[in-house]
Scaffold this motif. Sequence first.
Motif, mmCIF file in Angstrom:
data_model
loop_
_atom_site.group_PDB
_atom_site.id
_atom_site.type_symbol
_atom_site.label_atom_id
_atom_site.label_comp_id
_atom_site.label_asym_id
_atom_site.label_seq_id
_atom_site.Cartn_x
_atom_site.Cartn_y
_atom_site.Cartn_z
ATOM 1 N N PHE A 65 0.849 -1.187 0.000
ATOM 2 C CA PHE A 65 0.000 0.000 0.000
ATOM 3 C C PHE A 65 0.889 1.243 0.000
ATOM 4 O O PHE A 65 2.044 1.191 0.436
ATOM 5 N N ILE A 95 -0.702 0.505 -4.118
ATOM 6 C CA ILE A 95 -2.156 0.645 -4.182
ATOM 7 C C ILE A 95 -2.538 2.010 -3.620
ATOM 8 O O ILE A 95 -2.184 2.341 -2.487
ATOM 9 N N THR A 146 -5.876 3.108 -4.409
ATOM 10 C CA THR A 146 -7.326 3.200 -4.550
ATOM 11 C C THR A 146 -7.950 3.075 -3.160
ATOM 12 O O THR A 146 -7.290 2.671 -2.210
ATOM 13 N N GLY A 147 -9.232 3.442 -3.055
ATOM 14 C CA GLY A 147 -9.935 3.361 -1.777
ATOM 15 C C GLY A 147 -9.320 4.326 -0.771
ATOM 16 O O GLY A 147 -8.943 5.445 -1.107
ATOM 17 N N ALA A 207 -6.847 -7.523 -3.266
ATOM 18 C CA ALA A 207 -6.755 -8.785 -2.517
ATOM 19 C C ALA A 207 -7.017 -8.540 -1.038
ATOM 20 O O ALA A 207 -7.020 -7.396 -0.586
ATOM 21 N N SER A 229 -6.870 -10.688 3.155
ATOM 22 C CA SER A 229 -6.466 -11.870 3.908
ATOM 23 C C SER A 229 -7.439 -13.025 3.681
ATOM 24 O O SER A 229 -7.055 -14.183 3.699
ATOM 25 N N GLU A 230 -8.693 -12.683 3.469
ATOM 26 C CA GLU A 230 -9.710 -13.718 3.302
ATOM 27 C C GLU A 230 -9.508 -14.452 1.984
ATOM 28 O O GLU A 230 -9.710 -15.655 1.893
ATOM 29 N N VAL A 259 -16.978 -9.487 3.086
ATOM 30 C CA VAL A 259 -15.625 -8.926 3.171
ATOM 31 C C VAL A 259 -15.663 -7.507 3.729
ATOM 32 O O VAL A 259 -14.746 -7.066 4.420
ATOM 33 N N ARG A 269 -14.897 0.930 2.162
ATOM 34 C CA ARG A 269 -15.268 -0.062 3.159
ATOM 35 C C ARG A 269 -16.720 0.219 3.559
ATOM 36 O O ARG A 269 -17.172 1.356 3.548
ATOM 37 N N GLN A 295 0.409 -4.596 5.422
ATOM 38 C CA GLN A 295 -1.045 -4.544 5.322
ATOM 39 C C GLN A 295 -1.655 -3.400 6.147
ATOM 40 O O GLN A 295 -2.867 -3.255 6.209
ATOM 41 N N LYS A 327 -3.259 -0.119 7.443
ATOM 42 C CA LYS A 327 -4.047 0.977 6.865
ATOM 43 C C LYS A 327 -4.350 1.935 8.004
ATOM 44 O O LYS A 327 -4.788 1.497 9.066
HETATM 45 P P1 AMP Z 1 -6.055 -7.165 4.536
HETATM 46 O O1 AMP Z 1 -6.941 -8.301 4.833
HETATM 47 O O2 AMP Z 1 -5.379 -6.535 5.706
HETATM 48 O O3 AMP Z 1 -5.076 -7.480 3.463
HETATM 49 O O4 AMP Z 1 -6.985 -5.999 3.936
HETATM 50 C C1 AMP Z 1 -7.829 -6.267 2.852
HETATM 51 C C2 AMP Z 1 -8.642 -5.025 2.552
HETATM 52 O O5 AMP Z 1 -7.774 -3.999 2.042
HETATM 53 C C3 AMP Z 1 -9.667 -5.241 1.466
HETATM 54 O O6 AMP Z 1 -10.837 -5.870 1.928
HETATM 55 C C4 AMP Z 1 -9.885 -3.804 1.006
HETATM 56 O O7 AMP Z 1 -10.745 -3.113 1.880
HETATM 57 C C5 AMP Z 1 -8.483 -3.208 1.102
HETATM 58 N N1 AMP Z 1 -7.831 -3.357 -0.206
HETATM 59 C C6 AMP Z 1 -7.085 -4.377 -0.665
HETATM 60 N N2 AMP Z 1 -6.694 -4.172 -1.935
HETATM 61 C C7 AMP Z 1 -7.209 -2.960 -2.287
HETATM 62 C C8 AMP Z 1 -7.184 -2.187 -3.477
HETATM 63 N N3 AMP Z 1 -6.521 -2.591 -4.553
HETATM 64 N N4 AMP Z 1 -7.824 -0.982 -3.459
HETATM 65 C C9 AMP Z 1 -8.485 -0.557 -2.372
HETATM 66 N N5 AMP Z 1 -8.555 -1.252 -1.231
HETATM 67 C C10 AMP Z 1 -7.939 -2.440 -1.186
#
Ligand code: AMP
Length: 471
Positions: free
Chosen positions: A113, A193, A195-196, A220, A222-223, A288, A309, A433, A435
């Motif tokens: 990220f 990344i 986005t979001g 992607a 963790s799930e 998710v 989210r 990971q 955020k």
């Molecule tokens: P984690 O399980 O810690 O890897 O976080 C996963 C979450 O990160 C996802 O459900 C999204 O909310 C966010 N995320 C992952 N990839 C992206 C992406 N390419 N753009 C925006 N949000 C993302």
Amino acid sequence: MPTIHEELNRRQLLYSLLMPVMNLYVPGLDKGKGLYFLFIKAETKTPGGLLARPVLTSYYKSDHFKSRPYDPFNVYTSPNETILCPDSIQSMYAQMLCGLIMREEVLRVGAVFASGLLKAIRFLQVNWKQFAHDIETGTLNPKVTDPSVRECMSKILKPNPELAAFITKECSEENWECIITRIWPNTKYLDVIVTGAMAQYIPTLEYYSGGLPMACTMYASSECYFGLNLKPMCKPSEVSYTIMPNMAYFEFLPHDDSSGLVDLADLEVGKEYELIVTTYAGLCRYRVGDILRVTGFHNAAPQFRFIRRKNVLLSIDFDKTDESELQQAIENASVLLKEFNTSVVEYTSYADTKQIPGHYVIYWELFVKDAANGPTDEVLSQCCFQMEESLNVVYRQCRVADSIGPLEIRVVKNGTFEELMDYAISRGASINQYKVPRCVSFTPIMELLDSRVVSKHFSPALPHWTPERRR
Ligand code: AMP
């Protein structure tokens, strides 16, 4: 999140598609290296005795990653030993040092990220003198104690006074604009990344990279790993991810309407959906928490814009403010800071209900390029007002009805959000990971933020609201 060994093959499959897609748009990536800041976390055990670790840690520790066959398109400056060092500071130190030594070979710079890449730039800002010393003398800083890192660095590090002088010259300058392209002049794009929730970092990354393209290659979690961006060089605001139907069983809950689950094949362009996965590892119809908008199709596979989210961030009364509304309000307010050469580098928020009426508190970390001409209290109060004007109609109605008090901006000292990240990492978060929480309520975090506040500003007026005629 439960996972199974076989899942690694699926992740590997998605990773293996990234460079072939990128190669369609950026030629010559096999002629150099990628400088990526990648980290692992120490593993723990669940009370039942299962191994627990972040998803990327399990990938980097797997043979899929460690024993990957040579691929000229995927040569990294960081040796495996530096990525697999469980001490994140030693790991970062060694990875940055390798990046500096191989600076002319670097064709792309990235992290998972955007926040991870900015952490690395900050690390360079704090430690460049040590790096210059190590490069000048060909010796590794004694603070790096991990034996396998020391051993692999001994093969890479040779005295290079010329490079040391270059690093010193570039990094000792007050102005860090374009630092990425100054140090890594052959970089073609940033691989991060944005986005979001990560869109917040775009201006800061543009500043450090002189406007290099930012490639958001995959989506992607963790799930489950979901899919990839088939046009990775497009603008961040135009990114769509194509879900790979073989990653899991995907279903979609239409957002803001009460109809039932929809299958991947039956989605409608323009509509927003909540993503539901049934995974090979055992999650069944799992929400998710991401809201996606269908933007089109690649063959029969739908493509999605990441919207936000799902969870509401802030609420005092009837109001509900979500992540993208908050982000938009901050973007609108920060336009007022432009003439003061100032930008918002980080933010988070808090619904303060200790007083009546409660009010929104927004913590801002600012980057003021010219300290003598920074924004005044009046300007920051106008930013509060501009945010309120940008929030949704229910918020503005509650403000006018006095059930919500004036929005407050608390400016915090530089480096506060980095401390917040360090705190999260010390409690087990993974750098890859991580955020920034866009809303906080946990007492130690609130205490940390409040102890770093340098000024407080309130909205001076009520936002615009007119009663809508109800049917
Ligand atoms: P984690 O399980 O810690 O890897 O976080 C996963 C979450 O990160 C996802 O459900 C999204 O909310 C966010 N995320 C992952 N990839 C992206 C992406 N390419 N753009 C925006 N949000 C993302």
